[in-house]
Design a protein around this motif. Structure first.
Motif, PDB file in Angstrom:
ATOM      1  N   SER A 102       0.851  -1.192   0.000  1.00 26.39           N
ATOM      2  CA  SER A 102       0.000   0.000   0.000  1.00 26.39           C
ATOM      3  C   SER A 102       0.884   1.239   0.000  1.00 26.39           C
ATOM      4  N   LYS A 103       0.790   1.998  -1.077  1.00 25.87           N
ATOM      5  CA  LYS A 103       1.632   3.198  -1.169  1.00 25.87           C
ATOM      6  C   LYS A 103       1.185   4.249  -0.158  1.00 25.87           C
ATOM      7  N   ALA A 104      -0.121   4.272   0.137  1.00 23.87           N
ATOM      8  CA  ALA A 104      -0.614   5.221   1.140  1.00 23.87           C
ATOM      9  C   ALA A 104      -0.028   4.870   2.508  1.00 23.87           C
ATOM     10  N   LEU A 139       2.402  16.081 -11.998  1.00 16.89           N
ATOM     11  CA  LEU A 139       2.566  15.254 -10.811  1.00 16.89           C
ATOM     12  C   LEU A 139       2.601  13.773 -11.191  1.00 16.89           C
ATOM     13  N   VAL A 140       2.756  12.938 -10.175  1.00 13.17           N
ATOM     14  CA  VAL A 140       2.851  11.496 -10.413  1.00 13.17           C
ATOM     15  C   VAL A 140       1.624  10.834  -9.802  1.00 13.17           C
ATOM     16  N   VAL A 141       0.955  10.003 -10.585  1.00 12.00           N
ATOM     17  CA  VAL A 141      -0.267   9.342 -10.134  1.00 12.00           C
ATOM     18  C   VAL A 141       0.051   7.873  -9.859  1.00 12.00           C
ATOM     19  N   LYS A 142      -0.305   7.418  -8.657  1.00 14.77           N
ATOM     20  CA  LYS A 142       0.028   6.041  -8.270  1.00 14.77           C
ATOM     21  C   LYS A 142      -1.201   5.319  -7.724  1.00 14.77           C
ATOM     22  N   ALA A 143      -1.397   4.101  -8.180  1.00 11.83           N
ATOM     23  CA  ALA A 143      -2.402   3.231  -7.557  1.00 11.83           C
ATOM     24  C   ALA A 143      -1.864   2.835  -6.189  1.00 11.83           C
ATOM     25  N   GLY A 151       1.130   0.569 -12.090  1.00 12.20           N
ATOM     26  CA  GLY A 151       0.269   1.470 -11.348  1.00 12.20           C
ATOM     27  C   GLY A 151       0.785   2.879 -11.168  1.00 12.20           C
ATOM     28  N   VAL A 152       1.839   3.262 -11.903  1.00 11.61           N
ATOM     29  CA  VAL A 152       2.409   4.596 -11.731  1.00 11.61           C
ATOM     30  C   VAL A 152       2.477   5.307 -13.079  1.00 11.61           C
ATOM     31  N   VAL A 153       1.943   6.544 -13.121  1.00  8.89           N
ATOM     32  CA  VAL A 153       2.063   7.348 -14.343  1.00  8.89           C
ATOM     33  C   VAL A 153       2.664   8.700 -13.977  1.00  8.89           C
ATOM     34  N   LEU A 180      -1.358  10.875  -5.204  1.00 12.82           N
ATOM     35  CA  LEU A 180      -0.878  11.870  -6.163  1.00 12.82           C
ATOM     36  C   LEU A 180       0.307  12.574  -5.522  1.00 12.82           C
ATOM     37  N   GLU A 181       1.454  12.527  -6.193  1.00 10.75           N
ATOM     38  CA  GLU A 181       2.616  13.113  -5.528  1.00 10.75           C
ATOM     39  C   GLU A 181       3.450  14.001  -6.422  1.00 10.75           C
ATOM     40  N   GLU A 182       4.200  14.817  -5.759  1.00  6.63           N
ATOM     41  CA  GLU A 182       5.135  15.759  -6.375  1.00  6.63           C
ATOM     42  C   GLU A 182       6.067  15.029  -7.346  1.00  6.63           C
ATOM     43  N   LEU A 183       6.234  15.616  -8.527  1.00  4.22           N
ATOM     44  CA  LEU A 183       7.137  15.036  -9.515  1.00  4.22           C
ATOM     45  C   LEU A 183       8.564  15.461  -9.199  1.00  4.22           C
ATOM     46  N   LEU A 184       9.426  14.486  -8.972  1.00  4.12           N
ATOM     47  CA  LEU A 184      10.814  14.774  -8.614  1.00  4.12           C
ATOM     48  C   LEU A 184      11.725  14.491  -9.799  1.00  4.12           C
ATOM     49  N   GLU A 185      12.808  15.233  -9.890  1.00  5.80           N
ATOM     50  CA  GLU A 185      13.777  15.013 -10.964  1.00  5.80           C
ATOM     51  C   GLU A 185      15.106  14.638 -10.338  1.00  5.80           C
ATOM     52  N   GLU A 187      18.634  11.577 -10.514  1.00  3.96           N
ATOM     53  CA  GLU A 187      19.136  10.247 -10.843  1.00  3.96           C
ATOM     54  C   GLU A 187      18.387   9.269  -9.938  1.00  3.96           C
ATOM     55  N   GLU A 188      17.904   8.165 -10.527  1.00  3.30           N
ATOM     56  CA  GLU A 188      17.137   7.204  -9.731  1.00  3.30           C
ATOM     57  C   GLU A 188      18.028   6.016  -9.376  1.00  3.30           C
ATOM     58  N   VAL A 189      18.069   5.656  -8.104  1.00  3.28           N
ATOM     59  CA  VAL A 189      18.861   4.493  -7.684  1.00  3.28           C
ATOM     60  C   VAL A 189      18.070   3.633  -6.704  1.00  3.28           C
ATOM     61  N   HIS A 209      17.045   0.089 -15.080  1.00  2.78           N
ATOM     62  CA  HIS A 209      16.701   0.776 -16.331  1.00  2.78           C
ATOM     63  C   HIS A 209      15.312   0.295 -16.703  1.00  2.78           C
ATOM     64  N   LYS A 210      14.295   1.125 -16.393  1.00  2.00           N
ATOM     65  CA  LYS A 210      12.917   0.614 -16.443  1.00  2.00           C
ATOM     66  C   LYS A 210      12.286   0.654 -17.827  1.00  2.00           C
ATOM     67  N   ARG A 211      12.740   1.590 -18.663  1.00  2.00           N
ATOM     68  CA  ARG A 211      12.099   1.710 -19.983  1.00  2.00           C
ATOM     69  C   ARG A 211      12.659   0.665 -20.939  1.00  2.00           C
ATOM     70  N   LEU A 268      14.945   5.383  -4.783  1.00  2.00           N
ATOM     71  CA  LEU A 268      15.293   6.759  -4.413  1.00  2.00           C
ATOM     72  C   LEU A 268      15.444   7.642  -5.631  1.00  2.00           C
ATOM     73  N   MET A 269      15.047   8.889  -5.490  1.00  2.00           N
ATOM     74  CA  MET A 269      15.399   9.911  -6.470  1.00  2.00           C
ATOM     75  C   MET A 269      16.449  10.788  -5.808  1.00  2.00           C
ATOM     76  N   LEU A 270      17.592  10.930  -6.451  1.00  2.00           N
ATOM     77  CA  LEU A 270      18.649  11.780  -5.901  1.00  2.00           C
ATOM     78  C   LEU A 270      18.424  13.191  -6.421  1.00  2.00           C
ATOM     79  N   VAL A 277      12.645   9.270  -1.128  1.00  2.00           N
ATOM     80  CA  VAL A 277      12.115   7.929  -1.384  1.00  2.00           C
ATOM     81  C   VAL A 277      10.935   8.019  -2.354  1.00  2.00           C
ATOM     82  N   LEU A 278      11.002   7.268  -3.442  1.00  2.00           N
ATOM     83  CA  LEU A 278       9.878   7.168  -4.390  1.00  2.00           C
ATOM     84  C   LEU A 278       8.945   6.048  -3.988  1.00  2.00           C
ATOM     85  N   GLU A 279       9.548   4.984  -3.480  1.00  2.00           N
ATOM     86  CA  GLU A 279       8.748   3.821  -3.079  1.00  2.00           C
ATOM     87  C   GLU A 279       9.602   2.915  -2.220  1.00  2.00           C
ATOM     88  N   PHE A 280       8.924   2.098  -1.437  1.00  2.00           N
ATOM     89  CA  PHE A 280       9.576   0.979  -0.756  1.00  2.00           C
ATOM     90  C   PHE A 280       9.084  -0.303  -1.390  1.00  2.00           C
TER      91      PHE A 280
HETATM   92  P1  AMP Z   1       7.278   3.377  -8.243  1.00  2.43           P
HETATM   93  O1  AMP Z   1       6.580   2.103  -8.603  1.00  2.43           O
HETATM   94  O2  AMP Z   1       6.613   4.161  -7.171  1.00  2.43           O
HETATM   95  O3  AMP Z   1       8.751   3.234  -8.088  1.00  2.43           O
HETATM   96  O4  AMP Z   1       7.205   4.251  -9.583  1.00  2.43           O
HETATM   97  C1  AMP Z   1       7.647   3.742 -10.821  1.00  2.43           C
HETATM   98  C2  AMP Z   1       8.530   4.749 -11.473  1.00  2.43           C
HETATM   99  O5  AMP Z   1       7.872   5.990 -11.597  1.00  2.43           O
HETATM  100  C3  AMP Z   1       9.768   5.073 -10.671  1.00  2.43           C
HETATM  101  O6  AMP Z   1      10.774   4.133 -10.910  1.00  2.43           O
HETATM  102  C4  AMP Z   1      10.112   6.448 -11.156  1.00  2.43           C
HETATM  103  O7  AMP Z   1      10.836   6.389 -12.369  1.00  2.43           O
HETATM  104  C5  AMP Z   1       8.773   7.046 -11.409  1.00  2.43           C
HETATM  105  N1  AMP Z   1       8.358   7.854 -10.250  1.00  2.43           N
HETATM  106  C6  AMP Z   1       7.705   7.415  -9.144  1.00  2.43           C
HETATM  107  N2  AMP Z   1       7.487   8.437  -8.283  1.00  2.43           N
HETATM  108  C7  AMP Z   1       8.022   9.526  -8.838  1.00  2.43           C
HETATM  109  C8  AMP Z   1       8.121  10.899  -8.442  1.00  2.43           C
HETATM  110  N3  AMP Z   1       7.602  11.336  -7.288  1.00  2.43           N
HETATM  111  N4  AMP Z   1       8.746  11.748  -9.287  1.00  2.43           N
HETATM  112  C9  AMP Z   1       9.245  11.327 -10.461  1.00  2.43           C
HETATM  113  N5  AMP Z   1       9.185  10.065 -10.892  1.00  2.43           N
HETATM  114  C10 AMP Z   1       8.582   9.166 -10.095  1.00  2.43           C
END
Ligand code: AMP
Ligand code: GLY
Length: 417
Positions: A102-104, A139-143, A151-153, A180-185, A187-189, A209-211, A268-270, A277-280
């Motif tokens: 649960s992302k919430a 912003l970023v939309v997550k289920a 589930g993430v756009v 719904l969360e802030e769009l971060l820019e 390097e993702e690690v 490398h997700k794409r 993580l987004m650096l 933290v983007l997700e756990f």
């Molecule tokens: P997640 O499943 O939450 O990791 O999201 C999938 C992908 O969406 C991540 O690997 C990021 O590339 C992108 N993403 C998720 N949250 C954000 C955010 N707040 N800002 C920018 N990109 C994000």
């Protein structure tokens, strides 16, 4: 020690490969495993989400430790069912797995623990979310729930954000709440730690490398390759992630009475303002783990066992020098509709170069190996530098053949820049 490993991907093949090297291992079972894990242990034809069958199989074989690869059995309570049967498990309880499920919930844990993350709002009504998105985008939309990586756009305007809400909301159950969360820019690690409920040991940072296409173009996938260590986060920076992210998360989960045991994965987004933290995730990453186990310079089994028993040693993991690069070779049509049944050749030649080939979507058919899923193989090379590790991985990829094989040519390239 007898071990049962749940899962069937290249992550599990990589874990099986390392577990098999342990002098402490007396038997390895993989459920359901794949043709790659069959070379290191006995595959059991059972569904890891069928908890009764998992417990019965572990009991029948007097298994000492169960290692859970994927999130779905964990979220369903596989670790709880096994522990109730007196079996040690490397993997969190269902309550602790909520940190991925649960992302919430994850956001709530982060807020209470003071863990740096994107600002956000949770919506239970899609129409309210849509109105907010239209006004607020980008912003970023997550289920809220598990959505198999779909589930993430990331929406770059209000219009896109509103459309993203409609798209994600249509996913049903997993999207009963929307984050719904802030769009971060930046390097993702991926920072992954072994955890025993109280203590942790971090692996080096990895980069996925997700794409599907080079240059991070095209649709998202389960991950097209990873390497470690990622140069963007190391030394003090990585220690700080331990102190500001992993440690506080463990402390908060323990305070709630649901200690986290297993692999805690912080995406993580650096950002210029520091790591966010983007997700756990409540498990090892795939394909990160394939590169990480190549970097590990000690026996994996006692580490997982110690974590499962709440006795993780208070010393850093022993790591090899150099870099490991894992390139995912995917089937034609992946990620939309992967083609199956194509003959795979050249694995022995590829491994003769010193590379490791971890199998995922493969099937043994009349003594031959054929494709059976989207991500077919992770081909891992090790080298003193990222350039050499890439060369080692790509040299091996070039020796592997199956119809329509697709793989990115730029895994690890960001570390070269
Ligand atoms: P997640 O499943 O939450 O990791 O999201 C999938 C992908 O969406 C991540 O690997 C990021 O590339 C992108 N993403 C998720 N949250 C954000 C955010 N707040 N800002 C920018 N990109 C994000
Ligand atoms: N590599 C990303 C994940 O395992 O979710």
């Amino acid at each position: 020690m007898k071990v049962l490993l749940l899962g069937s991907g290249a992550r599990e093949h990589a874990l099986a490969w390392r577990l098999k090297q342990s002098p402490q291992l007396t038997a390895l079972f993989c459920a359901p495993g794949n043709p790659g894990t069959a070379a290191h242990g006995e595959n059991l034809a059972l569904d890891p989400e069928d908890l009764k069958a998992v417990v019965a199989a572990a009991r029948a074989r007097a298994v000492d430790l169960v290692v859970v690869g994927p999130e779905a059995p964990l979220v369903k309570g596989a670790a709880d069912a096994l522990r109730a049967a007196g079996i040690a498990v490397f993997g969190p309880s269902a309550a602790a797995a909520c940190i991925e499920g649960s992302k919430a919930f994850a956001k709530e844990v982060m807020a209470v623990a003071g863990i740096p993350t994107a600002s956000h709002r949770v919506f239970r009504s899609a129409s309210e979310a849509e109105a907010y998105a239209r006004a607020q985008g980008p912003l970023v939309v997550k289920a809220d729930g598990l959505a198999a990586g779909k589930g993430v756009v990331v929406a770059r305007s209000g219009l896109e954000a509103a459309e993203a809400v409609r798209q994600v909301a249509a996913m049903g159950q997993a999207a009963s709440a929307l984050v719904l969360e802030e769009l971060l820019e930046g390097e993702e690690v991926s920072a992954i730690a072994l955890c025993d409920g109280e203590h942790y040991q971090l692996f080096p940072a990895a980069q996925d490398h997700k794409r599907i296409f080079d240059g991070d173009q095209g649709p998202n996938t389960g991950g097209m390759g990873a390497y470690a260590p990622a140069p963007f986060l190391h030394g003090r920076g990585l220690d700080e992630v331990g102190q500001k992210v992993i440690g506080p998360a463990l402390k908060e989960m323990k305070r709630r009475g649901t200690p986290f045991v297993g692999a805690l994965f912080a995406g993580l987004m650096l950002t210029p303002r520091g790591p966010r933290v983007l997700e756990f995730n409540c498990r090892f990453g795939d394909p990160e783990t394939q590169a990480l186990v190549m970097q590990l310079d000690e026996d994996l089994l006692p580490l997982l066992d110690a974590a499962a028993r709440g006795e993780l040693p208070a010393r850093p993991l022993r790591l090899r020098a150099g870099v490991s690069v894992g390139v995912v070779m995917a089937a034609a049509g992946y990620p939309q509709s992967p083609r199956k049944g194509d003959l795979i050749e050249g694995l022995a030649e590829a491994e003769a170069t010193g590379a490791r080939v971890f199998q995922a979507g493969t099937k043994a058919l009349a003594g031959r190996l054929v494709t059976a899923g989207g991500r077919v193989l992770t081909v891992c090379g090790h080298g003193a530098t990222v350039a050499l590790a890439r060369e080692a991985a790509y040299r091996a990829c070039a020796l592997i053949r199956f119809e329509g094989a697709q793989y990115r040519r730029d895994i690890g390239a960001r570390a070269l820049a």
